[in-house]
Design a protein around this motif. Structure first.
Motif, PDB file in Angstrom:
ATOM      1  N   SER A   1       2.228  -8.884   2.048  1.00 23.50           N
ATOM      2  CA  SER A   1       1.534  -8.634   0.779  1.00 23.50           C
ATOM      3  C   SER A   1       0.609  -7.428   0.802  1.00 23.50           C
ATOM      4  O   SER A   1       0.235  -6.921  -0.241  1.00 23.50           O
ATOM      5  N   ARG A   2       0.204  -6.999   1.955  1.00 26.54           N
ATOM      6  CA  ARG A   2      -0.673  -5.842   2.071  1.00 26.54           C
ATOM      7  C   ARG A   2       0.121  -4.732   2.744  1.00 26.54           C
ATOM      8  O   ARG A   2       0.244  -4.697   3.955  1.00 26.54           O
ATOM      9  N   LEU A   3       0.689  -3.869   1.937  1.00 23.17           N
ATOM     10  CA  LEU A   3       1.550  -2.808   2.457  1.00 23.17           C
ATOM     11  C   LEU A   3       0.731  -1.586   2.864  1.00 23.17           C
ATOM     12  O   LEU A   3      -0.278  -1.269   2.234  1.00 23.17           O
ATOM     13  N   ILE A   4       1.170  -0.898   3.904  1.00 21.09           N
ATOM     14  CA  ILE A   4       0.499   0.312   4.355  1.00 21.09           C
ATOM     15  C   ILE A   4       0.801   1.418   3.346  1.00 21.09           C
ATOM     16  O   ILE A   4       1.969   1.729   3.107  1.00 21.09           O
ATOM     17  N   PRO A   5      -0.247   1.997   2.748  1.00 21.34           N
ATOM     18  CA  PRO A   5      -0.019   3.048   1.746  1.00 21.34           C
ATOM     19  C   PRO A   5       0.855   4.173   2.306  1.00 21.34           C
ATOM     20  O   PRO A   5       0.742   4.546   3.467  1.00 21.34           O
ATOM     21  N   LEU A   6       1.724   4.685   1.485  1.00 24.05           N
ATOM     22  CA  LEU A   6       2.673   5.755   1.786  1.00 24.05           C
ATOM     23  C   LEU A   6       3.762   5.336   2.779  1.00 24.05           C
ATOM     24  O   LEU A   6       4.930   5.504   2.522  1.00 24.05           O
ATOM     25  N   ILE A   7       3.381   4.757   3.901  1.00 22.53           N
ATOM     26  CA  ILE A   7       4.352   4.404   4.941  1.00 22.53           C
ATOM     27  C   ILE A   7       5.313   3.318   4.465  1.00 22.53           C
ATOM     28  O   ILE A   7       6.495   3.344   4.780  1.00 22.53           O
ATOM     29  N   GLU A   8       4.808   2.362   3.702  1.00 19.04           N
ATOM     30  CA  GLU A   8       5.648   1.250   3.257  1.00 19.04           C
ATOM     31  C   GLU A   8       5.911   1.284   1.749  1.00 19.04           C
ATOM     32  O   GLU A   8       6.086   0.247   1.123  1.00 19.04           O
ATOM     33  N   SER A   9       5.988   2.456   1.205  1.00 20.97           N
ATOM     34  CA  SER A   9       6.258   2.583  -0.232  1.00 20.97           C
ATOM     35  C   SER A   9       7.682   2.157  -0.580  1.00 20.97           C
ATOM     36  O   SER A   9       7.996   1.927  -1.742  1.00 20.97           O
TER      37      SER A   9
ATOM     38  N   TYR B   1      -0.226  -5.561   8.864  1.00 15.88           N
ATOM     39  CA  TYR B   1      -1.340  -4.954   8.114  1.00 15.88           C
ATOM     40  C   TYR B   1      -2.076  -5.950   7.231  1.00 15.88           C
ATOM     41  O   TYR B   1      -3.214  -5.715   6.856  1.00 15.88           O
ATOM     42  N   ASP B   2      -1.451  -7.093   6.922  1.00 16.94           N
ATOM     43  CA  ASP B   2      -2.148  -8.144   6.173  1.00 16.94           C
ATOM     44  C   ASP B   2      -3.456  -8.517   6.879  1.00 16.94           C
ATOM     45  O   ASP B   2      -4.434  -8.888   6.233  1.00 16.94           O
ATOM     46  N   SER B   3      -3.448  -8.395   8.207  1.00 14.06           N
ATOM     47  CA  SER B   3      -4.614  -8.818   8.991  1.00 14.06           C
ATOM     48  C   SER B   3      -5.798  -7.863   8.884  1.00 14.06           C
ATOM     49  O   SER B   3      -6.891  -8.184   9.343  1.00 14.06           O
TER      50      SER B   3
ATOM     51  N   GLY C   1      16.752  -0.007  -3.826  1.00 16.58           N
ATOM     52  CA  GLY C   1      16.619   0.569  -2.497  1.00 16.58           C
ATOM     53  C   GLY C   1      15.412   0.104  -1.713  1.00 16.58           C
ATOM     54  O   GLY C   1      15.212   0.534  -0.590  1.00 16.58           O
ATOM     55  N   LYS C   2      14.596  -0.782  -2.285  1.00 17.66           N
ATOM     56  CA  LYS C   2      13.397  -1.254  -1.587  1.00 17.66           C
ATOM     57  C   LYS C   2      13.736  -2.437  -0.683  1.00 17.66           C
ATOM     58  O   LYS C   2      14.569  -3.270  -1.005  1.00 17.66           O
ATOM     59  N   SER C   3      13.052  -2.499   0.472  1.00 16.90           N
ATOM     60  CA  SER C   3      13.264  -3.550   1.455  1.00 16.90           C
ATOM     61  C   SER C   3      12.197  -4.636   1.323  1.00 16.90           C
ATOM     62  O   SER C   3      11.206  -4.466   0.611  1.00 16.90           O
ATOM     63  N   ILE C   4      12.412  -5.723   2.059  1.00 16.88           N
ATOM     64  CA  ILE C   4      11.449  -6.824   2.099  1.00 16.88           C
ATOM     65  C   ILE C   4      11.090  -7.078   3.553  1.00 16.88           C
ATOM     66  O   ILE C   4      11.971  -7.217   4.401  1.00 16.88           O
ATOM     67  N   ASN C   5       9.808  -7.140   3.849  1.00 15.76           N
ATOM     68  CA  ASN C   5       9.307  -7.479   5.180  1.00 15.76           C
ATOM     69  C   ASN C   5       8.834  -8.920   5.086  1.00 15.76           C
ATOM     70  O   ASN C   5       7.879  -9.215   4.382  1.00 15.76           O
TER      71      ASN C   5
ATOM     72  N   ARG D   1       6.219  -5.588  -2.443  1.00 14.13           N
ATOM     73  CA  ARG D   1       4.999  -6.324  -2.104  1.00 14.13           C
ATOM     74  C   ARG D   1       5.176  -7.810  -2.397  1.00 14.13           C
ATOM     75  O   ARG D   1       5.701  -8.198  -3.439  1.00 14.13           O
ATOM     76  N   GLY D   2       4.718  -8.662  -1.476  1.00 12.90           N
ATOM     77  CA  GLY D   2       4.767 -10.106  -1.674  1.00 12.90           C
ATOM     78  C   GLY D   2       3.743 -10.567  -2.694  1.00 12.90           C
ATOM     79  O   GLY D   2       2.884  -9.800  -3.126  1.00 12.90           O
ATOM     80  N   ASP D   3       3.804 -11.847  -3.045  1.00 14.68           N
ATOM     81  CA  ASP D   3       2.938 -12.397  -4.095  1.00 14.68           C
ATOM     82  C   ASP D   3       1.544 -12.778  -3.608  1.00 14.68           C
ATOM     83  O   ASP D   3       0.699 -13.188  -4.386  1.00 14.68           O
ATOM     84  N   GLY D   4       1.277 -12.665  -2.305  1.00 14.39           N
ATOM     85  CA  GLY D   4      -0.055 -12.935  -1.778  1.00 14.39           C
ATOM     86  C   GLY D   4      -0.321 -14.394  -1.451  1.00 14.39           C
ATOM     87  O   GLY D   4      -1.395 -14.735  -0.972  1.00 14.39           O
ATOM     88  N   GLN D   5       0.654 -15.272  -1.684  1.00  9.84           N
ATOM     89  CA  GLN D   5       0.498 -16.674  -1.323  1.00  9.84           C
ATOM     90  C   GLN D   5       0.694 -16.820   0.178  1.00  9.84           C
ATOM     91  O   GLN D   5       1.699 -16.369   0.721  1.00  9.84           O
TER      92      GLN D   5
END
Length: 143
Positions: free
Chosen positions: A52-60, A89-91, A30-34, A64-68
């Protein structure tokens, strides 16, 4: 995704497209990908980036991406430029932003802004541009 490749083929221009990929078949619990995809002039997907930097709670409900942090070279009016991409939010993480290649010319940073966050995001973009000597292009949900 196929319709975006058709769009890239028609004008023979590259596209950077933000996508919210929903888990419609339950394969991701059920999880999505941004994510962002970079589509070249021939309609092929040349690169992609997953937030890769998800907003806590809001984007649970997101994976999460691999950070590359990917980058591509792009020919524009006879000049080669280097582009990189992050999402929203990565920014907010300066140490993460500093991982963008130093020879990058343009950073694409799409987000889903709303009225109370727009000023904050604008200031963050200004800071990123100045600190990193880079152009920041920030398309938003509301323009």
């Amino acid at each position: 995704m196929e319709e975006h490749q058709v769009l890239a083929d028609a004008p023979h221009e590259p596209l950077v497209i933000g996508l919210d990929v929903r888990d419609t078949d339950g394969s991701e619990n059920g999880k999505s990908i941004n994510k962002i995809v970079f589509i070249g002039t021939d309609g092929e997907i040349l690169n992609s980036y997953q937030k890769s930097r998800l907003i806590p709670l809001i984007e649970s409900n997101y994976i999460r991406g691999d950070g590359q942090i990917p980058s591509n070279q792009l020919e524009l009016n006879g000049k080669t430029i280097k582009i990189a991409y992050l999402i929203c939010y990565d920014s907010n993480f300066p140490a993460y932003i500093h991982r963008v290649d130093t020879d990058t010319d343009i950073l694409f940073l799409p987000s889903w802004d709303w009225s109370s966050i727009t000023k904050i995001h604008s200031k963050i973009c200004q800071t990123i541009a100045i600190e990193n000597n880079i152009y920041v292009l920030k398309p938003t949900y509301d323009g």
